[in-house]
Design a protein around this motif. Structure first.
Motif, PDB file in Angstrom:
ATOM      1  N   THR A 210     -32.791   3.066  34.194  1.00  0.00           N
ATOM      2  CA  THR A 210     -31.549   3.218  34.970  1.00  0.00           C
ATOM      3  C   THR A 210     -31.666   4.289  36.054  1.00  0.00           C
ATOM      4  O   THR A 210     -30.752   4.455  36.863  1.00  0.00           O
ATOM      5  N   GLY A 211     -32.788   5.013  36.062  1.00  0.00           N
ATOM      6  CA  GLY A 211     -32.966   6.087  37.031  1.00  0.00           C
ATOM      7  C   GLY A 211     -32.486   7.437  36.545  1.00  0.00           C
ATOM      8  O   GLY A 211     -32.589   8.429  37.263  1.00  0.00           O
ATOM      9  N   THR A 212     -31.995   7.494  35.329  1.00  0.00           N
ATOM     10  CA  THR A 212     -31.528   8.768  34.771  1.00  0.00           C
ATOM     11  C   THR A 212     -32.715   9.679  34.460  1.00  0.00           C
ATOM     12  O   THR A 212     -33.673   9.245  33.808  1.00  0.00           O
ATOM     13  N   ILE A 213     -32.654  10.898  34.960  1.00  0.00           N
ATOM     14  CA  ILE A 213     -33.734  11.852  34.702  1.00  0.00           C
ATOM     15  C   ILE A 213     -33.700  12.244  33.227  1.00  0.00           C
ATOM     16  O   ILE A 213     -32.695  12.742  32.732  1.00  0.00           O
ATOM     17  N   ARG A 214     -34.830  12.013  32.542  1.00  0.00           N
ATOM     18  CA  ARG A 214     -34.843  12.267  31.098  1.00  0.00           C
ATOM     19  C   ARG A 214     -35.965  13.205  30.662  1.00  0.00           C
ATOM     20  O   ARG A 214     -35.994  13.599  29.497  1.00  0.00           O
ATOM     21  N   ILE A 215     -36.876  13.521  31.521  1.00  0.00           N
ATOM     22  CA  ILE A 215     -37.994  14.374  31.096  1.00  0.00           C
ATOM     23  C   ILE A 215     -37.464  15.707  30.574  1.00  0.00           C
ATOM     24  O   ILE A 215     -36.580  16.316  31.184  1.00  0.00           O
ATOM     25  N   GLU A 216     -37.976  16.135  29.429  1.00  0.00           N
ATOM     26  CA  GLU A 216     -37.504  17.394  28.846  1.00  0.00           C
ATOM     27  C   GLU A 216     -38.498  17.929  27.838  1.00  0.00           C
ATOM     28  O   GLU A 216     -39.312  17.183  27.297  1.00  0.00           O
ATOM     29  N   LEU A 217     -38.413  19.224  27.616  1.00  0.00           N
ATOM     30  CA  LEU A 217     -39.166  19.858  26.547  1.00  0.00           C
ATOM     31  C   LEU A 217     -38.292  19.862  25.301  1.00  0.00           C
ATOM     32  O   LEU A 217     -37.098  20.185  25.389  1.00  0.00           O
ATOM     33  N   VAL A 218     -38.883  19.500  24.166  1.00  0.00           N
ATOM     34  CA  VAL A 218     -38.107  19.396  22.944  1.00  0.00           C
ATOM     35  C   VAL A 218     -38.706  20.284  21.858  1.00  0.00           C
ATOM     36  O   VAL A 218     -39.889  20.619  21.894  1.00  0.00           O
ATOM     37  N   ARG A 219     -37.874  20.652  20.929  1.00  0.00           N
ATOM     38  CA  ARG A 219     -38.377  21.400  19.771  1.00  0.00           C
ATOM     39  C   ARG A 219     -39.208  20.459  18.906  1.00  0.00           C
ATOM     40  O   ARG A 219     -38.849  19.302  18.711  1.00  0.00           O
ATOM     41  N   GLY A 220     -40.280  20.981  18.375  1.00  0.00           N
ATOM     42  CA  GLY A 220     -41.131  20.148  17.539  1.00  0.00           C
ATOM     43  C   GLY A 220     -42.002  19.246  18.387  1.00  0.00           C
ATOM     44  O   GLY A 220     -42.343  19.563  19.525  1.00  0.00           O
ATOM     45  N   GLY A 233     -41.508  29.710  20.094  1.00  0.00           N
ATOM     46  CA  GLY A 233     -41.235  31.121  20.336  1.00  0.00           C
ATOM     47  C   GLY A 233     -40.841  31.429  21.772  1.00  0.00           C
ATOM     48  O   GLY A 233     -40.704  32.600  22.131  1.00  0.00           O
ATOM     49  N   ALA A 234     -40.703  30.407  22.594  1.00  0.00           N
ATOM     50  CA  ALA A 234     -40.360  30.635  24.004  1.00  0.00           C
ATOM     51  C   ALA A 234     -39.283  29.641  24.435  1.00  0.00           C
ATOM     52  O   ALA A 234     -39.469  28.849  25.358  1.00  0.00           O
ATOM     53  N   THR A 235     -38.155  29.715  23.750  1.00  0.00           N
ATOM     54  CA  THR A 235     -37.067  28.767  24.020  1.00  0.00           C
ATOM     55  C   THR A 235     -36.561  28.875  25.440  1.00  0.00           C
ATOM     56  O   THR A 235     -36.332  27.862  26.111  1.00  0.00           O
ATOM     57  N   TYR A 236     -36.385  30.116  25.944  1.00  0.00           N
ATOM     58  CA  TYR A 236     -35.862  30.284  27.298  1.00  0.00           C
ATOM     59  C   TYR A 236     -36.823  29.710  28.342  1.00  0.00           C
ATOM     60  O   TYR A 236     -36.408  29.087  29.317  1.00  0.00           O
ATOM     61  N   THR A 237     -38.103  29.946  28.131  1.00  0.00           N
ATOM     62  CA  THR A 237     -39.092  29.404  29.074  1.00  0.00           C
ATOM     63  C   THR A 237     -39.089  27.876  29.011  1.00  0.00           C
ATOM     64  O   THR A 237     -39.131  27.200  30.050  1.00  0.00           O
ATOM     65  N   SER A 238     -39.028  27.322  27.809  1.00  0.00           N
ATOM     66  CA  SER A 238     -38.992  25.858  27.652  1.00  0.00           C
ATOM     67  C   SER A 238     -37.764  25.278  28.344  1.00  0.00           C
ATOM     68  O   SER A 238     -37.855  24.275  29.067  1.00  0.00           O
ATOM     69  N   ASN A 239     -36.619  25.899  28.104  1.00  0.00           N
ATOM     70  CA  ASN A 239     -35.393  25.419  28.760  1.00  0.00           C
ATOM     71  C   ASN A 239     -35.492  25.559  30.279  1.00  0.00           C
ATOM     72  O   ASN A 239     -34.985  24.718  31.031  1.00  0.00           O
ATOM     73  N   GLY A 240     -36.155  26.642  30.721  1.00  0.00           N
ATOM     74  CA  GLY A 240     -36.315  26.843  32.161  1.00  0.00           C
ATOM     75  C   GLY A 240     -37.118  25.720  32.795  1.00  0.00           C
ATOM     76  O   GLY A 240     -36.778  25.248  33.890  1.00  0.00           O
ATOM     77  N   VAL A 241     -38.180  25.284  32.124  1.00  0.00           N
ATOM     78  CA  VAL A 241     -38.992  24.178  32.662  1.00  0.00           C
ATOM     79  C   VAL A 241     -38.163  22.898  32.727  1.00  0.00           C
ATOM     80  O   VAL A 241     -38.166  22.191  33.734  1.00  0.00           O
ATOM     81  N   THR A 242     -37.444  22.598  31.658  1.00  0.00           N
ATOM     82  CA  THR A 242     -36.598  21.397  31.657  1.00  0.00           C
ATOM     83  C   THR A 242     -35.550  21.475  32.770  1.00  0.00           C
ATOM     84  O   THR A 242     -35.354  20.508  33.524  1.00  0.00           O
ATOM     85  N   ASN A 243     -34.908  22.616  32.892  1.00  0.00           N
ATOM     86  CA  ASN A 243     -33.827  22.749  33.886  1.00  0.00           C
ATOM     87  C   ASN A 243     -34.342  22.636  35.319  1.00  0.00           C
ATOM     88  O   ASN A 243     -33.708  21.991  36.162  1.00  0.00           O
ATOM     89  N   LEU A 244     -35.473  23.269  35.597  1.00  0.00           N
ATOM     90  CA  LEU A 244     -35.975  23.200  36.975  1.00  0.00           C
ATOM     91  C   LEU A 244     -36.419  21.786  37.329  1.00  0.00           C
ATOM     92  O   LEU A 244     -36.237  21.334  38.463  1.00  0.00           O
ATOM     93  N   LEU A 245     -36.975  21.060  36.359  1.00  0.00           N
ATOM     94  CA  LEU A 245     -37.364  19.673  36.636  1.00  0.00           C
ATOM     95  C   LEU A 245     -36.130  18.802  36.869  1.00  0.00           C
ATOM     96  O   LEU A 245     -36.114  17.970  37.781  1.00  0.00           O
ATOM     97  N   HIS A 246     -35.102  18.992  36.067  1.00  0.00           N
ATOM     98  CA  HIS A 246     -33.877  18.187  36.252  1.00  0.00           C
ATOM     99  C   HIS A 246     -33.219  18.509  37.590  1.00  0.00           C
ATOM    100  O   HIS A 246     -32.681  17.618  38.254  1.00  0.00           O
ATOM    101  N   PHE A 247     -33.256  19.774  37.987  1.00  0.00           N
ATOM    102  CA  PHE A 247     -32.672  20.121  39.288  1.00  0.00           C
ATOM    103  C   PHE A 247     -33.448  19.471  40.423  1.00  0.00           C
ATOM    104  O   PHE A 247     -32.880  18.800  41.284  1.00  0.00           O
TER     105      PHE A 247
END
Length: 266
Positions: A210-220, A233-247
């Motif tokens: 559908t074109g929805t951006i879905r790439i993300e870093l996940v736990r596990g 051990g690097a949740t903020y960094t993981s979230n940062g990568v996901t967020n910058l890609l979605h942006f």
């Protein structure tokens, strides 16, 4: 017969406390300084242009060397460098009237006329301002797009994460992710530069049918084509990568450009 330099001699003969001489000397110093700066600027411009070109090439070389398999792909394709072009981020069109080689992204971000302030609601990469234009890097042969590299960045835990995202010609499949610059916590967030972790990225999909951006870093462990293992051990960094890609893959980033490429090609 009038002496041509008499007014000048008379001016310098005035007392140093004379108001006319004080103002005149101030004006003279300002004019001489301005002329010196102008002449110096003109004389140094060729050197500045050469340094800017060398800096751009160094950045390109660093990106190419960091992206896994990029040099091999270029050798297979028979090209020795990527084509740099500027993109108008609002509508996704190429900005061919501008000089992509000399474009300074950092300067554009600081220029209110060349960038836009981002509302908190859309600024998921936490970058505050976004330039109106951005360079993209194309690998093509005989007019066919083989690969596209997008410069992306956003906030990590303790630093700005800068990366290069290489996408295959289908504009969905990730060819590689390279971290160009980061300063997150050594031993934890800094693992985003670990070759073993980066090796997960090739073959992942940035969006679904559908074109929805879905790439993300996940736990596990990742379990879908849209997932990459998060960094333990690097949740903020993981979230940062996901967020910058979605942006950067979304409407405020390269989303309009990728849509235009799918519809119109190069």
């Amino acid at each position: 017969m009038a002496k041509p330099f008499a007014p000048i001699r008379n001016f310098f003969a005035r007392s140093n406390d004379d108001l006319v001489k004080i103002i005149g000397m101030a004006v003279l110093v300002a004019l001489v300084s301005s002329a010196a700066v102008s002449v110096t600027s003109v004389m140094l411009k060729p050197y500045q242009d050469a340094n800017r070109a060398a800096e751009q090439q160094a950045r390109m070389d660093k990106m190419l060397d960091t992206l896994p398999g990029m040099r091999d792909l270029m050798m297979e394709t028979g090209v020795d460098t990527l084509e740099t072009r500027l993109v108008n981020l609002d509508d996704g069109s190429f900005a061919d009237s501008a000089d992509a080689a000399s474009f300074d992204l950092d300067a554009a971000i600081q220029d209110p006329e060349a960038s836009v302030a981002l509302d908190a609601g859309v600024d998921i990469a936490a970058i505050k301002r976004r330039a109106n234009q951005s360079p993209v890097y194309l690998l093509q042969k005989d007019g066919d797009l083989k690969l596209i590299v997008l410069p992306v960045y956003g906030a990590g835990y303790q630093s700005t994460l800068r990366a290069a995202l290489a996408i295959e010609a289908d504009l969905v499949t990730i060819a590689a992710l390279a971290i160009i610059e980061q300063g997150d916590t050594p031993g934890f967030g800094a693992r985003i530069e670990d070759p073993e972790w980066l090796a997960q990225w090739p073959g992942k999909k940035i969006a679904d049918e559908t074109g929805t951006i879905r790439i993300e870093l996940v736990r596990g462990e990742a379990s879908t084509p849209y997932e990459v293992d998060g960094i333990s051990g690097a949740t903020y960094t993981s979230n940062g990568v996901t967020n910058l890609l979605h942006f950067w893959l979304g409407d405020m980033g390269f989303g309009p450009f990728l849509t235009r490429l799918r519809q119109e090609g190069l």
